[in-house]
Enzyme design. Structure first.
Site, PDB file in Angstrom:
ATOM      1  NE  ARG A 153      46.459  31.730  39.930  1.00  0.00           N
ATOM      2  CZ  ARG A 153      45.930  31.214  40.033  1.00  0.00           C
ATOM      3  NH1 ARG A 153      44.321  32.039  38.634  1.00  0.00           N
ATOM      4  NH2 ARG A 153      44.879  29.808  39.668  1.00  0.00           N
ATOM      5  CG  HIS A 176      36.579  35.241  41.274  1.00  0.00           C
ATOM      6  ND1 HIS A 176      37.030  34.332  40.983  1.00  0.00           N
ATOM      7  CD2 HIS A 176      36.844  35.755  39.474  1.00  0.00           C
ATOM      8  CE1 HIS A 176      37.329  33.329  40.141  1.00  0.00           C
ATOM      9  NE2 HIS A 176      37.229  35.085  38.889  1.00  0.00           N
ATOM     10  CG  ASP A 217      44.798  37.331  30.040  1.00  0.00           C
ATOM     11  OD1 ASP A 217      43.879  36.695  30.216  1.00  0.00           O
ATOM     12  OD2 ASP A 217      44.843  38.790  29.689  1.00  0.00           O
ATOM     13  CD  GLU A 275      41.591  40.862  25.629  1.00  0.00           C
ATOM     14  OE1 GLU A 275      41.832  40.284  26.483  1.00  0.00           O
ATOM     15  OE2 GLU A 275      40.493  41.665  26.114  1.00  0.00           O
ATOM     16  CD  GLU A 315      45.940  36.531  34.718  1.00  0.00           C
ATOM     17  OE1 GLU A 315      46.476  36.479  35.006  1.00  0.00           O
ATOM     18  OE2 GLU A 315      44.785  36.518  35.412  1.00  0.00           O
ATOM     19  CG  HIS A 342      39.770  38.475  39.303  1.00  0.00           C
ATOM     20  ND1 HIS A 342      40.598  37.413  38.748  1.00  0.00           N
ATOM     21  CD2 HIS A 342      39.478  38.965  37.759  1.00  0.00           C
ATOM     22  CE1 HIS A 342      40.806  37.889  37.399  1.00  0.00           C
ATOM     23  NE2 HIS A 342      40.364  38.534  37.341  1.00  0.00           N
TER      24      HIS A 342
HETATM   25  C1  UD1 Z   1      41.029  33.002  35.806  1.00  0.00           C
HETATM   26  C2  UD1 Z   1      42.150  33.424  34.843  1.00  0.00           C
HETATM   27  C3  UD1 Z   1      42.377  34.737  34.874  1.00  0.00           C
HETATM   28  C4  UD1 Z   1      41.326  35.071  34.167  1.00  0.00           C
HETATM   29  C5  UD1 Z   1      39.946  35.085  34.702  1.00  0.00           C
HETATM   30  C6  UD1 Z   1      38.651  35.448  34.780  1.00  0.00           C
HETATM   31  C7  UD1 Z   1      43.875  31.199  34.347  1.00  0.00           C
HETATM   32  C8  UD1 Z   1      45.558  30.904  35.609  1.00  0.00           C
HETATM   33  N1  UD1 Z   1      43.616  32.398  34.947  1.00  0.00           N
HETATM   34  O1  UD1 Z   1      41.875  33.443  36.496  1.00  0.00           O
HETATM   35  O2  UD1 Z   1      43.594  34.941  34.103  1.00  0.00           O
HETATM   36  O3  UD1 Z   1      41.617  36.114  33.928  1.00  0.00           O
HETATM   37  O4  UD1 Z   1      39.751  33.484  35.416  1.00  0.00           O
HETATM   38  O5  UD1 Z   1      37.994  35.090  35.896  1.00  0.00           O
HETATM   39  O6  UD1 Z   1      43.812  30.866  33.223  1.00  0.00           O
HETATM   40  N2  UD1 Z   1      35.384  29.443  40.733  1.00  0.00           N
HETATM   41  C9  UD1 Z   1      33.704  28.804  40.833  1.00  0.00           C
HETATM   42  N3  UD1 Z   1      32.908  28.965  39.899  1.00  0.00           N
HETATM   43  C10 UD1 Z   1      33.843  29.324  38.867  1.00  0.00           C
HETATM   44  C11 UD1 Z   1      34.762  29.805  38.680  1.00  0.00           C
HETATM   45  C12 UD1 Z   1      35.304  29.464  39.611  1.00  0.00           C
HETATM   46  O7  UD1 Z   1      33.967  28.249  42.569  1.00  0.00           O
HETATM   47  O8  UD1 Z   1      32.538  29.308  37.834  1.00  0.00           O
HETATM   48  C13 UD1 Z   1      36.876  28.981  41.633  1.00  0.00           C
HETATM   49  C14 UD1 Z   1      36.780  27.278  42.128  1.00  0.00           C
HETATM   50  O9  UD1 Z   1      37.202  27.469  43.314  1.00  0.00           O
HETATM   51  C15 UD1 Z   1      37.681  27.429  40.908  1.00  0.00           C
HETATM   52  C16 UD1 Z   1      38.566  28.886  41.386  1.00  0.00           C
HETATM   53  O10 UD1 Z   1      37.651  29.571  41.107  1.00  0.00           O
HETATM   54  O11 UD1 Z   1      39.004  26.931  41.789  1.00  0.00           O
HETATM   55  C17 UD1 Z   1      40.102  29.998  41.145  1.00  0.00           C
HETATM   56  O12 UD1 Z   1      39.544  30.039  39.175  1.00  0.00           O
HETATM   57  P1  UD1 Z   1      40.777  29.942  38.431  1.00  0.00           P
HETATM   58  O13 UD1 Z   1      40.113  29.904  36.720  1.00  0.00           O
HETATM   59  O14 UD1 Z   1      41.462  29.496  38.656  1.00  0.00           O
HETATM   60  O15 UD1 Z   1      41.083  31.805  38.447  1.00  0.00           O
HETATM   61  P2  UD1 Z   1      40.666  32.696  38.425  1.00  0.00           P
HETATM   62  O16 UD1 Z   1      40.939  34.130  39.579  1.00  0.00           O
HETATM   63  O17 UD1 Z   1      38.870  32.686  38.248  1.00  0.00           O
HETATM   64  N1  UDP Z   2      31.423  40.876  34.870  1.00  0.00           N
HETATM   65  C1  UDP Z   2      30.294  39.445  34.940  1.00  0.00           C
HETATM   66  N2  UDP Z   2      29.588  39.483  36.496  1.00  0.00           N
HETATM   67  C2  UDP Z   2      30.156  39.844  37.620  1.00  0.00           C
HETATM   68  C3  UDP Z   2      31.076  40.416  37.030  1.00  0.00           C
HETATM   69  C4  UDP Z   2      31.642  40.973  36.290  1.00  0.00           C
HETATM   70  O1  UDP Z   2      29.123  39.861  33.798  1.00  0.00           O
HETATM   71  O2  UDP Z   2      30.019  39.924  38.259  1.00  0.00           O
HETATM   72  C5  UDP Z   2      32.176  40.469  33.470  1.00  0.00           C
HETATM   73  C6  UDP Z   2      32.627  41.820  33.162  1.00  0.00           C
HETATM   74  O3  UDP Z   2      31.853  43.397  32.651  1.00  0.00           O
HETATM   75  C7  UDP Z   2      33.925  41.376  32.355  1.00  0.00           C
HETATM   76  C8  UDP Z   2      33.818  40.959  32.424  1.00  0.00           C
HETATM   77  O4  UDP Z   2      33.338  39.513  33.473  1.00  0.00           O
HETATM   78  O5  UDP Z   2      33.101  41.943  31.149  1.00  0.00           O
HETATM   79  C9  UDP Z   2      35.224  40.483  33.726  1.00  0.00           C
HETATM   80  O6  UDP Z   2      36.050  39.243  34.555  1.00  0.00           O
HETATM   81  P1  UDP Z   2      37.338  39.242  35.084  1.00  0.00           P
HETATM   82  O7  UDP Z   2      37.079  40.484  35.958  1.00  0.00           O
HETATM   83  O8  UDP Z   2      37.346  38.165  36.159  1.00  0.00           O
HETATM   84  O9  UDP Z   2      38.413  38.477  33.848  1.00  0.00           O
HETATM   85  P2  UDP Z   2      39.490  39.874  33.279  1.00  0.00           P
HETATM   86  O10 UDP Z   2      38.151  41.150  32.779  1.00  0.00           O
HETATM   87  O11 UDP Z   2      40.108  40.563  34.124  1.00  0.00           O
HETATM   88  O12 UDP Z   2      40.048  38.868  32.808  1.00  0.00           O
END
Ligand code: UD1
Ligand code: UDP
Length: 377
Positions: free
Chosen positions: A211, A242, A98, A120, A134, A209
């Site tokens: 939104r 996160h 998602d 999924e 999502e 994390h």
């Molecule tokens: C995204 C997904 C969410 C998913 C989540 C898993 C969307 C809109 N959101 O949200 O569905 O559940 O990932 O974690 O698709 N950043 C880093 N390094 C990383 C990752 C993120 O620095 O490896 C920081 C960056 O500043 C980036 C911000 O996190 O701009 C947000 O990342 P983003 O993918 O937009 O949002 P998530 O909250 O991770």
């Molecule tokens: N996870 C990880 N390291 C961490 C925190 C989470 O590997 O420090 C794993 C966790 O076991 C799960 C996935 O990341 O499989 C969940 O990711 P997140 O919560 O970012 O996204 P969501 O599940 O909400 O899409």
């Protein structure tokens, strides 16, 4: 006989964890050419997973920006995939879950008239704004997909209610259980540089994390954690934060430096999954943790108002508590002070799979490609 080319597209940490078992199974089928494209909507959090599961992408859009928003991710993925899809012309594109990468990759594939398999599929809250974005990402992906791999019967029912044809849906289990069973081991040794956690204390494992929780809901959550740690001196809070700056800044400001709080960088999946196994209670707004923790017998308090994963709630190992500070304290306190209540929740159940979801998915894909060849001759 060459059956065809499958392109797997993903961009974030959870997609990578849940696609890794599918990639492993696909690569066992010599007659299928597997091409991996990552958008890198996440960067370091994605790379951690790629290296653990030894996945080497064929294409990497390297999109992540520190200040990205939904517009920049959407346009970046759409424009980035155009040339790759035109060049590779896969017979099937596989997407997961998602995220914005998921939806936009499905849209780009539609523009190229390439069928999409959705892993999924069918999770729904039926609230457009929760989780945001999502819920809409997965609903729209469902409209675009040809093959729907539903993890549970409930997910299948959701798709049927949206008029998806029954013969296009397969209940496979969730691939996260395949990944988890591959990763959690009773004799696992944490790496030497692992934070100095006192494993004799009760561990509260926290992740946030979403939104829709940014701002005051998140403040409420963190205040509840502070109060719980003050009331229960035998508790340690472990919070892999996160990387999103909106989450990170507030977490550091409110919780950083507090006694018995460990605010640490996102963990690699292997230590994280094994840490879940060692924890007493999990507080999270994550989707994936709601699936993983029940199979480890760990109670989960979900810091959200809605969940698209009702199965473990029904079974009693997951409780939806929302983000109200008093509600979180009340539920956590009950589990920290009443053994019978804790034991009721700490059952190992497995509504999300048996570790063979990826095998089932790849079997369907293989048959799909056979039929496709047959119908084009
Ligand atoms: C995204 C997904 C969410 C998913 C989540 C898993 C969307 C809109 N959101 O949200 O569905 O559940 O990932 O974690 O698709 N950043 C880093 N390094 C990383 C990752 C993120 O620095 O490896 C920081 C960056 O500043 C980036 C911000 O996190 O701009 C947000 O990342 P983003 O993918 O937009 O949002 P998530 O909250 O991770
Ligand atoms: N996870 C990880 N390291 C961490 C925190 C989470 O590997 O420090 C794993 C966790 O076991 C799960 C996935 O990341 O499989 C969940 O990711 P997140 O919560 O970012 O996204 P969501 O599940 O909400 O899409």
């Amino acid at each position: 006989m060459h059956l065809g080319k499958v392109m797997v597209i993903f961009g974030t940490r959870p997609e990578a964890i849940k696609m890794a078992p599918v990639i492993k199974e696909l690569k066992k089928v010599e007659d299928i050419q597997t091409v991996i494209t990552v958008t890198a909507q996440h960067r370091d959090m994605l790379d951690q997973v790629l290296s653990l599961f030894k996945i080497v992408p064929d294409y990497d859009l390297n999109l992540m920006q520190k200040q990205q928003d939904l517009y920049s991710i959407t346009t970046g993925v759409l424009n980035g995939l155009r040339d790759i899809l035109m060049k590779e012309k896969p017979d099937l594109v596989l997407v997961h879950g998602d995220t914005t990468t998921t939806f936009v990759a499905a849209l780009a594939s539609f523009y190229e008239r390439i069928p999409v398999g959705h892993v999924e599929a069918g999770l729904r809250t039926r609230n457009k704004y929760s989780p945001f974005p999502e819920e809409m990402n997965r609903t729209l992906t469902g409209r675009l997909a040809e093959l729907h791999f539903a993890p549970t019967d409930t997910a299948r029912e959701n798709l049927l209610m949206e008029s998806v044809a029954a013969f296009k849906i397969w209940v496979t289990g969730n691939t996260v259980i395949d990944a988890l069973l591959d990763t959690v081991h009773p004799d696992y040794q944490f790496p030497a540089d692992f934070p100095a956690i006192d494993f004799s204390r009760r561990l509260l494992l926290v992740t946030t994390h979403r939104r829709e929780n940014w701002g005051s809901p998140m403040r409420d959550i963190y205040n509840a954690l502070i109060e719980l740690a003050e009331q229960f001196k035998d508790v340690e809070v472990i919070f892999p934060v996160h990387r999103n700056p909106i989450v990170k800044d507030m977490a550091m400001e409110m919780l950083g430096g507090r006694e018995r709080f460990h605010l640490i960088d996102p963990l690699d999946y292997e230590p994280f999954a094994n840490l879940m196994r060692k924890s007493y209670l999990i507080l999270t707004d994550s989707g994936g943790l709601q699936e993983e923790a029940p199979s480890l017998g760990k109670p989960v308090l979900v810091l959200r108002d809605t969940t698209e994963r009702p199965e473990a709630v029904k079974a009693g190992t997951v409780k939806l508590v929302g983000t109200n500070h008093q509600a979180i304290i009340k539920e956590a306190k009950l589990l920290l002070s009443n053994q019978a209540e804790y034991d009721k929740m700490a059952m190992a159940i497995n509504p999300y799979g048996d570790g063979k979801a990826a095998q089932r998915i790849v079997k369907v894909i293989t048959e799909f490609l056979y039929v496709r060849i047959g119908s084009s001759n």
